[in-house]
Design a protein around this motif. Structure first.
Motif, PDB file in Angstrom:
ATOM      1  N   GLY A 128      11.859 -17.332  -9.307  1.00 46.16           N
ATOM      2  CA  GLY A 128      11.346 -16.967  -7.984  1.00 46.16           C
ATOM      3  C   GLY A 128      12.414 -16.408  -7.065  1.00 46.16           C
ATOM      4  O   GLY A 128      12.185 -15.415  -6.358  1.00 46.16           O
ATOM      5  N   THR A 129      13.586 -17.032  -7.061  1.00 45.92           N
ATOM      6  CA  THR A 129      14.667 -16.537  -6.214  1.00 45.92           C
ATOM      7  C   THR A 129      15.124 -15.162  -6.676  1.00 45.92           C
ATOM      8  O   THR A 129      15.344 -14.262  -5.861  1.00 45.92           O
ATOM      9  N   LEU A 130      15.264 -15.004  -7.976  1.00 46.10           N
ATOM     10  CA  LEU A 130      15.692 -13.711  -8.509  1.00 46.10           C
ATOM     11  C   LEU A 130      14.701 -12.606  -8.137  1.00 46.10           C
ATOM     12  O   LEU A 130      15.090 -11.551  -7.621  1.00 46.10           O
ATOM     13  N   ILE A 131      13.433 -12.854  -8.351  1.00 43.70           N
ATOM     14  CA  ILE A 131      12.402 -11.855  -8.040  1.00 43.70           C
ATOM     15  C   ILE A 131      12.339 -11.595  -6.537  1.00 43.70           C
ATOM     16  O   ILE A 131      12.289 -10.441  -6.091  1.00 43.70           O
ATOM     17  N   ALA A 132      12.357 -12.671  -5.743  1.00 43.75           N
ATOM     18  CA  ALA A 132      12.277 -12.514  -4.287  1.00 43.75           C
ATOM     19  C   ALA A 132      13.497 -11.780  -3.725  1.00 43.75           C
ATOM     20  O   ALA A 132      13.363 -10.937  -2.833  1.00 43.75           O
ATOM     21  N   ALA A 133      14.689 -12.077  -4.237  1.00 39.60           N
ATOM     22  CA  ALA A 133      15.901 -11.422  -3.751  1.00 39.60           C
ATOM     23  C   ALA A 133      15.906  -9.934  -4.092  1.00 39.60           C
ATOM     24  O   ALA A 133      16.222  -9.089  -3.236  1.00 39.60           O
ATOM     25  N   LEU A 134      15.544  -9.599  -5.319  1.00 40.52           N
ATOM     26  CA  LEU A 134      15.489  -8.185  -5.704  1.00 40.52           C
ATOM     27  C   LEU A 134      14.402  -7.444  -4.928  1.00 40.52           C
ATOM     28  O   LEU A 134      14.605  -6.312  -4.481  1.00 40.52           O
ATOM     29  N   ALA A 135      13.258  -8.082  -4.754  1.00 40.03           N
ATOM     30  CA  ALA A 135      12.177  -7.470  -3.982  1.00 40.03           C
ATOM     31  C   ALA A 135      12.595  -7.276  -2.531  1.00 40.03           C
ATOM     32  O   ALA A 135      12.274  -6.249  -1.917  1.00 40.03           O
ATOM     33  N   ALA A 136      13.323  -8.241  -1.982  1.00 36.89           N
ATOM     34  CA  ALA A 136      13.766  -8.140  -0.587  1.00 36.89           C
ATOM     35  C   ALA A 136      14.698  -6.949  -0.392  1.00 36.89           C
ATOM     36  O   ALA A 136      14.564  -6.210   0.591  1.00 36.89           O
ATOM     37  N   VAL A 137      15.639  -6.756  -1.303  1.00 34.75           N
ATOM     38  CA  VAL A 137      16.544  -5.601  -1.202  1.00 34.75           C
ATOM     39  C   VAL A 137      15.746  -4.306  -1.269  1.00 34.75           C
ATOM     40  O   VAL A 137      15.908  -3.405  -0.442  1.00 34.75           O
ATOM     41  N   TRP A 138      14.891  -4.208  -2.262  1.00 33.93           N
ATOM     42  CA  TRP A 138      14.132  -2.977  -2.466  1.00 33.93           C
ATOM     43  C   TRP A 138      13.200  -2.693  -1.292  1.00 33.93           C
ATOM     44  O   TRP A 138      13.151  -1.574  -0.774  1.00 33.93           O
ATOM     45  N   LEU A 139      12.442  -3.700  -0.865  1.00 30.50           N
ATOM     46  CA  LEU A 139      11.500  -3.510   0.236  1.00 30.50           C
ATOM     47  C   LEU A 139      12.208  -3.187   1.546  1.00 30.50           C
ATOM     48  O   LEU A 139      11.757  -2.320   2.305  1.00 30.50           O
ATOM     49  N   ALA A 140      13.306  -3.871   1.821  1.00 29.12           N
ATOM     50  CA  ALA A 140      14.049  -3.603   3.061  1.00 29.12           C
ATOM     51  C   ALA A 140      14.644  -2.201   3.058  1.00 29.12           C
ATOM     52  O   ALA A 140      14.589  -1.498   4.076  1.00 29.12           O
ATOM     53  N   ALA A 141      15.192  -1.780   1.936  1.00 33.71           N
ATOM     54  CA  ALA A 141      15.754  -0.425   1.847  1.00 33.71           C
ATOM     55  C   ALA A 141      14.655   0.620   1.985  1.00 33.71           C
ATOM     56  O   ALA A 141      14.804   1.610   2.720  1.00 33.71           O
ATOM     57  N   ALA A 142      13.535   0.413   1.301  1.00 33.06           N
ATOM     58  CA  ALA A 142      12.419   1.365   1.379  1.00 33.06           C
ATOM     59  C   ALA A 142      11.839   1.421   2.787  1.00 33.06           C
ATOM     60  O   ALA A 142      11.561   2.506   3.310  1.00 33.06           O
ATOM     61  N   ALA A 143      11.667   0.268   3.416  1.00 29.52           N
ATOM     62  CA  ALA A 143      11.133   0.236   4.782  1.00 29.52           C
ATOM     63  C   ALA A 143      12.099   0.907   5.762  1.00 29.52           C
ATOM     64  O   ALA A 143      11.665   1.638   6.653  1.00 29.52           O
ATOM     65  N   THR A 144      13.371   0.674   5.591  1.00 32.50           N
ATOM     66  CA  THR A 144      14.360   1.299   6.471  1.00 32.50           C
ATOM     67  C   THR A 144      14.338   2.809   6.316  1.00 32.50           C
ATOM     68  O   THR A 144      14.347   3.547   7.314  1.00 32.50           O
ATOM     69  N   ARG A 145      14.281   3.293   5.091  1.00 33.97           N
ATOM     70  CA  ARG A 145      14.197   4.740   4.866  1.00 33.97           C
ATOM     71  C   ARG A 145      12.925   5.321   5.482  1.00 33.97           C
ATOM     72  O   ARG A 145      12.939   6.391   6.070  1.00 33.97           O
ATOM     73  N   ARG A 146      11.832   4.610   5.335  1.00 36.15           N
ATOM     74  CA  ARG A 146      10.554   5.086   5.895  1.00 36.15           C
ATOM     75  C   ARG A 146      10.617   5.139   7.424  1.00 36.15           C
ATOM     76  O   ARG A 146      10.178   6.102   8.033  1.00 36.15           O
ATOM     77  N   VAL A 147      11.166   4.113   8.043  1.00 32.91           N
ATOM     78  CA  VAL A 147      11.290   4.093   9.501  1.00 32.91           C
ATOM     79  C   VAL A 147      12.212   5.221   9.970  1.00 32.91           C
ATOM     80  O   VAL A 147      11.908   5.917  10.944  1.00 32.91           O
ATOM     81  N   LEU A 148      13.314   5.415   9.281  1.00 34.74           N
ATOM     82  CA  LEU A 148      14.241   6.489   9.659  1.00 34.74           C
ATOM     83  C   LEU A 148      13.608   7.857   9.506  1.00 34.74           C
ATOM     84  O   LEU A 148      13.805   8.742  10.343  1.00 34.74           O
ATOM     85  N   LYS A 149      12.829   8.041   8.447  1.00 35.29           N
ATOM     86  CA  LYS A 149      12.149   9.323   8.236  1.00 35.29           C
ATOM     87  C   LYS A 149      11.088   9.548   9.302  1.00 35.29           C
ATOM     88  O   LYS A 149      10.923  10.640   9.820  1.00 35.29           O
ATOM     89  N   TRP A 150      10.376   8.498   9.653  1.00 30.76           N
ATOM     90  CA  TRP A 150       9.326   8.574  10.669  1.00 30.76           C
ATOM     91  C   TRP A 150       9.901   8.900  12.041  1.00 30.76           C
ATOM     92  O   TRP A 150       9.295   9.632  12.818  1.00 30.76           O
ATOM     93  N   ARG A 151      11.102   8.395  12.337  1.00 30.09           N
ATOM     94  CA  ARG A 151      11.732   8.613  13.643  1.00 30.09           C
ATOM     95  C   ARG A 151      12.359   9.984  13.794  1.00 30.09           C
ATOM     96  O   ARG A 151      12.651  10.399  14.902  1.00 30.09           O
ATOM     97  N   GLN A 152      12.579  10.686  12.702  1.00 35.30           N
ATOM     98  CA  GLN A 152      13.198  12.010  12.794  1.00 35.30           C
ATOM     99  C   GLN A 152      12.197  12.997  13.368  1.00 35.30           C
ATOM    100  O   GLN A 152      11.024  12.967  13.022  1.00 35.30           O
ATOM    101  N   PRO A 153      12.697  13.919  14.231  1.00 39.70           N
ATOM    102  CA  PRO A 153      11.791  14.915  14.834  1.00 39.70           C
ATOM    103  C   PRO A 153      11.288  15.926  13.838  1.00 39.70           C
ATOM    104  O   PRO A 153      11.777  16.191  12.828  1.00 39.70           O
TER     105      PRO A 153
END
Length: 153
Positions: A128-153
């Motif tokens: 569970g920790t292994l899956i949750a930790a890997l998912a957290a990295v991936w989801l946080a990176a993907a969400a950050t990229r999406r937010v940054l792309k959305w904020r660009q003019p």
């Protein structure tokens, strides 16, 4: 025609190199400082949410998941958005987040669960920790990229 005079050809001038300790000392210093900050934060979190004797180590699980999510955001920010100073990544990524996350305690927790008659819980915690930790990295990176792309003019 005569052969070129090889005695007058000079090798490129060598640039004197600094000793390794001079170039690495600042990196080691910021990793140590960041590690102290991260480990102190982890210790405070563990005091705030202690694991009862024989109980499930929720604080360790969430420390690792949150730390992995933060590293996902951090890596996107310093690689895609911000040209960070050369010491930012070792300070925050290796030092603070390396000191905050605690995969050694995770391993000890698994051993304690198994030794105290909870092998299934230990295996579930391991996976569970292994899956949750890997998912957290991936989801946080993907969400950050999406937010940054959305904020660009």
């Amino acid at each position: 025609m005569t052969a070129p005079d090889t005695e007058n050809l000079s090798a490129p001038a060598r640039i004197p190199r600094q000793p390794a300790w001079r170039t690495q000392a600042p990196v080691v210093a910021v990793v140590a400082l960041g590690g102290a900050i991260g480990a102190t934060a982890r210790y405070a979190f563990a005091l705030w949410w202690p694991t009862p004797q024989g109980g499930f180590p929720w604080a360790t699980l969430w420390t690792n998941v949150v730390g992995c999510a933060v590293i996902g955001v951090f890596m996107v920010v310093i690689t895609d958005v911000w040209a960070a100073h050369r010491l930012v990544r070792p300070f925050f990524g290796t030092g603070v987040l390396g000191g905050f996350t605690t995969f050694s305690t995770y391993a000890v927790d698994i051993q304690h669960l198994a030794d105290n008659g909870h092998p299934r819980t230990a295996l579930a915690y391991l996976a569970g920790t292994l899956i949750a930790a890997l998912a957290a990295v991936w989801l946080a990176a993907a969400a950050t990229r999406r937010v940054l792309k959305w904020r660009q003019p």
